[in-house]
Scaffold this active site. Sequence first.
Site, PDB file in Angstrom:
ATOM      1  N   GLY A   3       0.774  -1.356  -0.004  1.00  0.00           N
ATOM      2  CA  GLY A   3       0.241   0.098  -0.049  1.00  0.00           C
ATOM      3  C   GLY A   3       0.892   1.430  -0.024  1.00  0.00           C
ATOM      4  O   GLY A   3       2.144   1.325   0.318  1.00  0.00           O
ATOM      5  N   THR A  57       1.526   3.719   1.996  1.00  0.00           N
ATOM      6  CA  THR A  57       2.181   3.994   3.250  1.00  0.00           C
ATOM      7  C   THR A  57       3.268   3.294   3.586  1.00  0.00           C
ATOM      8  O   THR A  57       4.426   3.578   3.504  1.00  0.00           O
ATOM      9  CB  THR A  57       1.355   4.187   4.635  1.00  0.00           C
ATOM     10  OG1 THR A  57      -0.054   4.845   4.381  1.00  0.00           O
ATOM     11  CG2 THR A  57       2.020   4.510   5.796  1.00  0.00           C
ATOM     12  N   ASP A 100       2.853  -2.709   8.314  1.00  0.00           N
ATOM     13  CA  ASP A 100       1.952  -2.610   7.161  1.00  0.00           C
ATOM     14  C   ASP A 100       0.925  -1.534   7.506  1.00  0.00           C
ATOM     15  O   ASP A 100       1.145  -0.908   8.810  1.00  0.00           O
ATOM     16  CB  ASP A 100       1.200  -3.931   7.000  1.00  0.00           C
ATOM     17  CG  ASP A 100       0.323  -3.927   5.879  1.00  0.00           C
ATOM     18  OD1 ASP A 100       0.570  -3.230   5.036  1.00  0.00           O
ATOM     19  OD2 ASP A 100      -0.129  -5.236   5.766  1.00  0.00           O
ATOM     20  N   LYS A 113      -8.272  -4.219   6.420  1.00  0.00           N
ATOM     21  CA  LYS A 113      -7.102  -3.936   5.336  1.00  0.00           C
ATOM     22  C   LYS A 113      -7.685  -4.384   4.291  1.00  0.00           C
ATOM     23  O   LYS A 113      -8.725  -5.306   4.198  1.00  0.00           O
ATOM     24  CB  LYS A 113      -5.868  -4.416   5.891  1.00  0.00           C
ATOM     25  CG  LYS A 113      -5.182  -3.869   7.172  1.00  0.00           C
ATOM     26  CD  LYS A 113      -4.030  -4.614   7.684  1.00  0.00           C
ATOM     27  CE  LYS A 113      -3.093  -5.066   6.798  1.00  0.00           C
ATOM     28  NZ  LYS A 113      -2.787  -4.142   5.977  1.00  0.00           N
ATOM     29  N   GLY A 114      -6.841  -4.421   3.029  1.00  0.00           N
ATOM     30  CA  GLY A 114      -7.351  -5.169   1.832  1.00  0.00           C
ATOM     31  C   GLY A 114      -7.831  -4.062   0.858  1.00  0.00           C
ATOM     32  O   GLY A 114      -8.281  -4.546  -0.411  1.00  0.00           O
ATOM     33  N   GLY A 115      -7.718  -2.684   0.889  1.00  0.00           N
ATOM     34  CA  GLY A 115      -7.951  -1.700  -0.248  1.00  0.00           C
ATOM     35  C   GLY A 115      -6.975  -2.224  -1.457  1.00  0.00           C
ATOM     36  O   GLY A 115      -7.380  -1.840  -2.543  1.00  0.00           O
ATOM     37  N   GLU A 156      -1.213 -10.515   3.371  1.00  0.00           N
ATOM     38  CA  GLU A 156      -0.806  -9.772   4.447  1.00  0.00           C
ATOM     39  C   GLU A 156      -1.101 -10.399   5.800  1.00  0.00           C
ATOM     40  O   GLU A 156      -0.217 -10.508   6.887  1.00  0.00           O
ATOM     41  CB  GLU A 156      -1.665  -8.140   4.367  1.00  0.00           C
ATOM     42  CG  GLU A 156      -1.175  -7.503   3.475  1.00  0.00           C
ATOM     43  CD  GLU A 156      -2.047  -6.133   3.077  1.00  0.00           C
ATOM     44  OE1 GLU A 156      -1.613  -5.340   2.657  1.00  0.00           O
ATOM     45  OE2 GLU A 156      -3.142  -6.228   3.732  1.00  0.00           O
TER      46      GLU A 156
END
Length: 219
Positions: free
Chosen positions: A29, A31, A81, A94-96, A103
Amino acid sequence: MNQLEMKKQAAKAALQYVKPDTIVGVGSGSTVNCFIEALGSMKDQIKGAVAASKASEELLQQQGIEVFSANEVSELDIYVDGADEVNPQKMMIKGGGAALTREKIVAALAKKFICIVDQSKQVDVLGSTFPLPVEVIPMARSQVARKLVALGGSPEYRESVVTDNGNVILDVHHFLIMSPMAMEKELNNVAGVVTNGIFALRPADVIIVGTPDGTKIVE
């Protein structure tokens, strides 16, 4: 300070948890991309990394960091993460980026989970600002969607997205998750679900939040 600067701030702060001569678990991702860039400054001090997505793997290699597979390690010192949402109990959605299954696998290997976010990701109740991603085996898509509707959600097929595992994503809207651990278990028991984006059974150990007033660390 804009959102990217807050992400970079949180990512840089995570370096303090990286120990020399260890293999670092790395998520995926925007970030995490900032973290990978920062980790490049320590590439000669660490053994390498295990990546939770093919995209992160490529970025790590571009930084000159050796990438190991999850099968090559028995445990990781830390896993770093991001999150789409994080609540006060350090549970996350999470999972966008559609990497939720990998993950979870890499997070399960880690002794310590460091979650890096900007302040916009903090919520009181999971599901209040971001839909819940669910990774589904393609032939089960409609069946799983009906089950999600029965549970009170509004699933939407994420078109043109195939996960690194060859599966599809259903994003569940209007789904306030009051009991994250129970819901994570229930959804994972639905036939055809690979996993869902609730990270409650394995929450973060440390949250690093980038804010306009500096970095806030919640341990």
